[in-house]
Design an enzyme around this catalytic site. Structure first.
Site, PDB file in Angstrom:
ATOM      1  N   CYS A  61       4.945   4.406   5.001  1.00 29.91           N
ATOM      2  CA  CYS A  61       5.789   3.939   6.092  1.00 29.91           C
ATOM      3  C   CYS A  61       4.905   3.549   7.269  1.00 29.91           C
ATOM      4  O   CYS A  61       3.690   3.425   7.137  1.00 29.91           O
ATOM      5  CB  CYS A  61       6.770   5.039   6.517  1.00 29.91           C
ATOM      6  SG  CYS A  61       7.783   5.672   5.159  1.00 29.91           S
ATOM      7  N   ASP A  74       9.363  14.432  -0.045  1.00 27.19           N
ATOM      8  CA  ASP A  74       8.218  15.251   0.373  1.00 27.19           C
ATOM      9  C   ASP A  74       8.225  15.495   1.878  1.00 27.19           C
ATOM     10  O   ASP A  74       7.660  16.475   2.358  1.00 27.19           O
ATOM     11  CB  ASP A  74       6.903  14.611  -0.060  1.00 27.19           C
ATOM     12  CG  ASP A  74       6.769  13.153   0.356  1.00 27.19           C
ATOM     13  OD1 ASP A  74       7.776  12.537   0.742  1.00 27.19           O
ATOM     14  OD2 ASP A  74       5.642  12.618   0.290  1.00 27.19           O
ATOM     15  N   ILE A  83      -5.542 -10.933 -10.511  1.00 28.75           N
ATOM     16  CA  ILE A  83      -5.535 -12.335 -10.120  1.00 28.75           C
ATOM     17  C   ILE A  83      -6.731 -13.044 -10.729  1.00 28.75           C
ATOM     18  O   ILE A  83      -7.781 -12.432 -10.977  1.00 28.75           O
ATOM     19  CB  ILE A  83      -5.539 -12.517  -8.583  1.00 28.75           C
ATOM     20  CG1 ILE A  83      -6.706 -11.763  -7.943  1.00 28.75           C
ATOM     21  CG2 ILE A  83      -4.226 -12.067  -7.986  1.00 28.75           C
ATOM     22  CD1 ILE A  83      -6.833 -12.017  -6.461  1.00 28.75           C
TER      23      ILE A  83
END
Length: 614
Positions: free
Chosen positions: A2, A96, A288
């Protein structure tokens, strides 16, 4: 994963609107929910990327069962399910975050020793009006902060603090940081590009109240070095295999789809192999491909994926698609940051996010198990005869050709006490100390001082171990992990790093260097574990880096950057470097000395950042 932001303002001049503005700056880190706590003095802001317990009950800020404490959290704690039964309180979520908060309530500030994870979290004790800020052991999750005695502010990204009203017009350029950037290509903690803003140290927590700010170190690399080292190869391999499988299994705990970054190199292949070994279905893998075969590892990644039976996704990147990210780099990294491998990291993150919300990466293997070529340089330069004759060697080498001209720079360190940073700098083809002294204008001349020597009373490290220890302290934490965090979070993608589980770090620090490099084979033991899962033949090739053809780009499609940012007007406007030196460097680079591309890139990045921010 976050984004967190907030402040403690004892003047009570900050508002909830200020809190919401700064938190919205990092909306890309958490697109699923936003939350705020504000009581006039304390402001806590959170942007959520939902990974565990996707319900609204797990949104943040989150309050303890006793309602005395409130938390905002960025990261993941992997052993939370093991801690939860010890808490003795009914839990309302399966996240958590709640376990972290209730653990703090039960055991106090030192509870952090119980956590295995990557984290940055803030906890506020409303009753005692005490604020706590934590950062994980290896600095995987970022924390920037400002403190002037009356106001404290913190965030996951530098751009947040720049937006604070009480910092408007007060931020000044950090001259030492500029020198360090030219020397290393990144700015090592505690510095940031601004004198007033610092990077929090890893393995520490801060306690703030009206009496002041205190920093407590709870875990440091130096304290993990033991007197005895593990020399028994079969036992060492058994332990490492178990640790890798345990670490990867922990990091596969998720309520959203996940996959792995697979470049085809040793580290990402091991992490992928371990994930597939403990998974009951094909793991999604992402790589990639580049048109330029010199920079294309895709076929090796595909071979590993085919052998393991993963659900492999390959994305072929055109030069145009890669170049499109160049203009965005300064906005993503917030301060001068010259690691051009950020570009392929952004690209593979963009690909992965179309399929998953969380990935595993192989970062840390080279530093822990001696995988870089610079460790060989550390060994060579420590030999007595080289110390004696290094200056004559440096004088002769340029006459043998361009390759040797580059090597000569490594011998030209000014001070043995700063040899480790010099080796890194010159291995990366960046500016040396003497070049920086000539380059910087008088008002900006400062040596790029970085702490390189630590008191390790338990045992003496070999030169190669010392160089790797330096990289673990700085390059890994302040470059590579920053690169991955910003690139992945730009796409709202969480990335976990199994090889940096603190148990593996402790193991590697106390593994015999003869099992890290054996018979000239770097990362020997790590490779032996990998070969239990993937045939050795797939990896019989020279080491490749995760890079782009930056030198060719700067002489081709990106040449406009030299014209835009290294012209006389721009250089003199900011007055940080001397234009005659810049002109000489440009002429040498465009005149055939292609190895100077990283020095040119440093100056472009610096002046592009200056023009966009100052």
């Amino acid at each position: 994963m976050c984004g967190i932001a907030g402040f403690v303002d004892f003047t009570q001049s900050s508002s909830q609107n200020d809190l919401e503005i700064i938190t919205d700056c990092i909306a890309h880190r958490g697109p699923n929910a936003a939350g705020y706590f504000f009581d006039g003095t304390i402001g806590l802001g959170h942007r959520r990327l939902s990974i565990l317990d996707l319900s609204a009950a797990a949104n943040q800020p989150m309050y303890a069962a006793n309602e005395r404490y409130v938390i905002i959290f960025n990261g993941e704690v992997y052993n939370f399910q093991e801690i939860a039964p010890e808490l003795g309180v009914p839990l309302k979520t399966t996240s958590d975050t709640e376990v972290i908060l209730e653990s703090f309530v039960k055991w106090g500030p030192d509870f952090v020793h119980r956590l295995n994870g990557m984290f940055a979290f803030a906890i506020y004790d409303k009753q005692e009006q005490q604020f706590f800020l934590y950062r994980d052991r290896m600095g995987i999750k970022p924390v920037y902060y400002y403190y002037d005695g009356q106001r404290f502010a913190f965030s996951s990204e530098l751009k947040v603090l720049v937006k604070l009203p009480f910092l408007s017009g007060k931020l000044t350029l950090n001259k030492e940081a500029i020198s360090q950037f030219l020397y290393l290509g990144y700015i090592p903690r505690p510095n940031s590009i601004y004198t007033e803003i610092k990077k929090m140290d890893s393995g520490s927590y801060m306690v703030l109240d009206k009496q002041g700010l205190q920093t407590v170190s709870y875990w440091q690399l130096t304290d993990q070095v033991q007197t005895e080292i593990l020399r028994d190869e079969p036992e060492a391999k058994r332990q490492l295999r178990e640790l890798v499988l345990s670490s990867v299994k922990y990091r596969m705990i998720s309520d959203v789809p996940f996959g792995t970054f697979l470049s085809g190199g040793i580290d990402s292949s091991l992490v992928t192999a371990a994930a597939q070994h403990v998974s009951d279905k094909p793991v999604k893998t992402f790589s990639i491909a580049f048109d330029n075969p010199k920079y294309n590892e895709a076929k090796f990644a595909a071979a590993v994926a085919k052998h393991l039976g993963t659900n492999h996704h390959e994305f072929t990147v055109t030069e145009k698609e890669a170049l499109a990210w160049v203009d965005q780099l300064t906005g993503i990294y917030d301060e001068p940051f010259a690691d051009s491998s950020a570009i392929p990291t952004l690209l593979v993150s963009e690909l992965a996010r179309k399929h998953v919300t969380m990935t595993l990466s192989g970062d840390g293997g080279d530093e822990l198990f001696l995988g870089y070529g610079m460790y060989g340089w550390a060994n060579r330069l420590s030999k007595p005869w080289v110390k004696t004759f290094r200056k004559p060697i440096a004088a002769v080498l340029p006459f043998l050709g361009e390759r040797y001209e580059r090597a000569a720079q490594v011998f030209r360190y000014q001070d043995i006490a700063r040899r480790k940073s010099h080796i890194f700098s010159q291995e990366q083809y960046l500016f040396s100390e003497s070049e920086i002294d000539n380059l910087l204008s008088p008002g900006y001349q400062q040596p790029p001082l970085i702490r390189e020597n630590w008191n390790i009373p338990t045992r003496a490290l070999t030169p190669m171990e010392e160089q790797a220890f330096f990289d673990m302290q700085y390059y890994l934490q302040d470059d590579l992990l920053v690169k991955v965090d910003r690139a992945t979070m730009r796409h709202s993608l969480e990335t976990r790093v199994p090889l940096l589980d603190y148990r593996i770090v402790q193991f590697a620090l106390n593994l015999s260097p003869e099992l890290k490099v054996k018979n000239g084979v770097a990362k020997y033991l790590l490779k032996e574990v990998l070969y239990d899962f993937v045939p050795k033949e797939i990896f019989d090739r020279p080491k490749w880096g995760f890079s782009v053809p930056l030198g060719a780009w700067l002489q081709g499609d990106l040449k406009y950057l030299l014209d835009d940012y290294l012209n006389e007007q721009i250089i003199n406007t900011y007055g940080i470097v001397r234009y005659p030196e810049v002109k000489r460097l440009k002429e040498s680079f465009l005149g055939g000395k292609g190895y100077l591309y990283n020095r040119v890139w440093l100056l472009i990045v610096l002046h592009k950042w200056l023009r966009e921010n100052i």
